[in-house]
Design a protein around this motif. Structure first.
Motif, PDB file in Angstrom:
ATOM      1  N   LEU A 315      19.563 -42.365   6.628  1.00 34.50           N
ATOM      2  CA  LEU A 315      21.017 -42.512   6.717  1.00 34.50           C
ATOM      3  C   LEU A 315      21.694 -41.779   5.559  1.00 34.50           C
ATOM      4  O   LEU A 315      22.780 -41.201   5.721  1.00 34.50           O
ATOM      5  N   ASN A 319      24.523 -38.960   5.959  1.00 33.44           N
ATOM      6  CA  ASN A 319      25.809 -39.058   5.252  1.00 33.44           C
ATOM      7  C   ASN A 319      26.078 -37.818   4.412  1.00 33.44           C
ATOM      8  O   ASN A 319      27.230 -37.396   4.270  1.00 33.44           O
ATOM      9  N   ARG A 520      30.515 -42.065  10.987  1.00 29.61           N
ATOM     10  CA  ARG A 520      29.530 -42.653  10.077  1.00 29.61           C
ATOM     11  C   ARG A 520      29.175 -44.077  10.509  1.00 29.61           C
ATOM     12  O   ARG A 520      28.000 -44.464  10.562  1.00 29.61           O
ATOM     13  N   ASP A 524      25.570 -45.251  11.791  1.00 29.60           N
ATOM     14  CA  ASP A 524      24.932 -46.313  11.010  1.00 29.60           C
ATOM     15  C   ASP A 524      24.603 -47.507  11.899  1.00 29.60           C
ATOM     16  O   ASP A 524      23.494 -48.066  11.869  1.00 29.60           O
ATOM     17  N   ARG A 528      20.777 -48.556  12.817  1.00 30.96           N
ATOM     18  CA  ARG A 528      20.318 -49.863  12.348  1.00 30.96           C
ATOM     19  C   ARG A 528      19.945 -50.760  13.533  1.00 30.96           C
ATOM     20  O   ARG A 528      18.977 -51.521  13.468  1.00 30.96           O
TER      21      ARG A 528
END
Length: 585
Positions: A315, A319, A520, A524, A528
């Protein structure tokens, strides 16, 4: 049986039979070898038999001649080759017309329930209340002879252990005496053929050697006599006279009763000890298996921590890609939305193409590649986890694999604990093996990618149809570009648009950051969530595979605790009875 039977003895007999019955049930519930269960039954039957004075010794130690000398009659045949191929129980009896001539003595041969045991009835008052037992010689070429003697040994009430003066206390005799000790039998040591020892020094040397060997083996010094069967048959032997005096005392009514009651208790103690040894092995296996399950849990926790760390790392890389795009977009907006670029601003298509070229660049492809690497790492990590599970089960503590379930005796079945435990461990290991065999990296990758793409559809508002992560990223960025080009379209409305251009530039930057923040957050959330789903799938597979084994261990733990308590209760009753028998008379 001809024993002293008073109220005290009758109570002891009742308690002893009850104990043996309870011991039989206990051993049956613990899946003890059938041979041991039969020993308990035989011990109970022994209480109703005559007192058994059992003579044991190696082939050619002179057992048959010794017995004939002891009885002062030629009851048994004698020879230099193994003459006794079965067990003969010699008892006092009245001669009938069916009697046969054997060795010069009238005797009646009778069959018993055991095809290898025969009874000989002879009219000898010295045998009243006692059965003298001749056994096949041990350490002979014929292995069956030794097996017969060893199997009959637990029935003995008193053992006359015969060795020969010309080869006293051999290693095989020491091993057989170990068996006598195991069954807790009372022993009288006899050295036959003492006439071969020509000097007092030689006699004393043999006596000390045999006495020392017996003491080292039994942990005590049994009575020991040097005799000559040939000398006794030819006119008398001092050693035989001393032996007879001791036997008269040991075979008195009170002492005979005490030994008769003590013999089954000694057998019961041996059988309880054997069961406790098996239970100790099972407890050791249980401890090892519980440790193996704990290790699996530790492996799972380490796997989760490694996956979580890998997720954070991946991640972070995504990013950084979005952050680099944000910097490029900021620069593009700042450069493009200026009054000096009014002519370029009125051409929306050209501006959009420049934005895609200079700001977006290869972002979708880079994210697609990064996502592919993330999936590869997840799949690789899960496959390694299952490899570790399988390796841990195969290579677990050798104590657990080998000595946890004691090896069964010859002819005995393996305990159910061993069967059940082995089957469940193999099932758990097999689950890991099947998962590795059936799950290729491509299959797992396709599954995880499809799950992520399906989740991405909800973010961008698409319906059916596959949408790759990179494509979805491009669509989200296209939405940001649409907002941006909408701002450009607004500039064509009147000349006042030139005065609000700075505010529009700020609005475009805010819109862009909002879109990037949503992207984002979406990436994410999706990653996850897929990580959690994959962990849940791995946990379910592991739990489903381990659950039967876990339940089995819980059941065995409870069963072993109950068995330990029950065995302790039987041991206490046994020790109490042994004390009462020891005090008899």
């Amino acid at each position: 049986m001809t024993l002293l039977v008073n109220a005290q003895v009758q109570v002891l007999l009742t308690h002893e039979r009850t104990l043996l019955a309870d011991l039989q049930v206990f051993l049956e519930t613990q899946d003890a070898p059938q041979g041991e269960i039969e020993q308990v039954r035989q011990s109970a039957r022994n209480l109703d038999e005559a007192f058994l004075l059992v003579v044991v010794g190696e082939f050619n130690s002179g057992k048959s001649s010794f017995i004939n000398a002891l009885l002062s009659e030629a009851v048994l045949p004698e020879g230099v080759t193994p003459t006794t191929d079965r067990i003969y129980v010699i008892q006092h009896g009245v001669i009938q017309h069916s009697a046969v001539q054997q060795g010069g003595v009238q005797g009646r041969m009778e069959a018993t329930d055991d095809p290898f045991v025969s009874r000989i009835r002879v009219p000898l008052s010295v045998l009243e209340g006692v059965a003298l037992v001749d056994t096949p010689g041990t350490n002979a070429i014929i292995r069956q002879h030794q097996v017969l003697t060893e199997s009959f040994l637990p029935r003995a009430d008193l053992v006359l252990f015969l060795t020969s003066a010309d080869r006293p206390f051999t290693e095989s005799e020491r091993q057989f005496l170990e068996l006598v000790k195991r069954w807790g039998r009372s022993v009288v040591m006899v050295v036959n053929k003492a006439d071969l020892l020509e000097t007092p020094e030689a006699r004393e040397q043999v006596r000390a050697f045999v006495e020392g060997g017996a003491r080292a083996t039994l942990g005590l010094t049994p009575p020991l006599f040097l005799v000559s069967a040939r000398g006794e048959q030819r006119g008398g032997d001092a050693g035989f006279a001393a032996l007879r005096n001791v036997l008269r005392a040991r075979l008195s009514e009170t002492e005979r009763t005490r030994l008769k009651l003590a013999s089954p208790l000694a057998a019961a103690a041996t059988l309880l000890g054997a069961q406790e040894a098996r239970a100790a092995g099972a407890r050791l296996a249980l401890k090892s298996d519980l440790a193996a399950l704990a290790l699996l849990e530790q492996q799972r926790e380490r796997h989760q921590a490694a996956m979580q760390a890998e997720l954070g790392s991946q991640l972070g890389r995504m990013n950084r890609l979005l952050g680099e795009f944000e910097v490029r977009a900021d620069k593009f907006i700042d450069r493009a939305l200026r009054i000096g670029n009014v002519r370029q601003l009125v051409n929306a298509r050209e501006l959009e193409a420049a934005f895609r070229r200079d700001a977006v660049a290869d972002l979708p492809e880079a994210i697609e590649k990064q996502f592919g690497q993330l999936i590869d790492r997840f799949v690789e990590s899960n496959l390694h986890f299952w490899e570790d599970v399988q390796a841990g089960l195969i290579n677990r503590d050798p104590v657990s694999r080998d000595s946890a379930s004691p090896q069964p005796e010859a002819g005995a079945g393996r305990p159910r604990f061993s069967y059940d435990r082995a089957a469940l461990v193999e099932n758990l290991s097999g689950t890991a093996q099947r998962h590795l065999a059936e799950s290729t990296q491509q299959q797992l990758t396709r599954q995880l990618t499809q799950d992520a793409e399906d989740a991405m559809k909800g973010v961008i508002g698409f319906g059916a149809g596959g949408v790759a992560i990179g494509t979805a990223t491009a669509l989200i960025l296209s939405g940001a570009l649409a907002d941006f080009t909408g701002i450009l379209a607004f500039l064509t409305v009147g000349s006042l648009g030139l005065f609000v251009l700075p505010q529009k530039r700020l609005a475009a930057l805010r819109q862009l950051r909002t879109r990037l923040s949503a992207l984002r957050e979406s990436l994410d959330t999706i990653l996850r969530r897929e990580y959690e789903h994959e962990q849940e799938r791995a946990d379910v597979r592991l739990n489903d595979a381990a659950l039967p084994f876990t339940r089995f261990l819980e059941q065995q733990q409870a069963r072993l605790m109950q068995a330990e308590q029950r065995g302790g209760e039987l041991q206490q009753r046994l020790e109490q009875l042994r004390r009462e028998v020891e005090m008899l008379g």
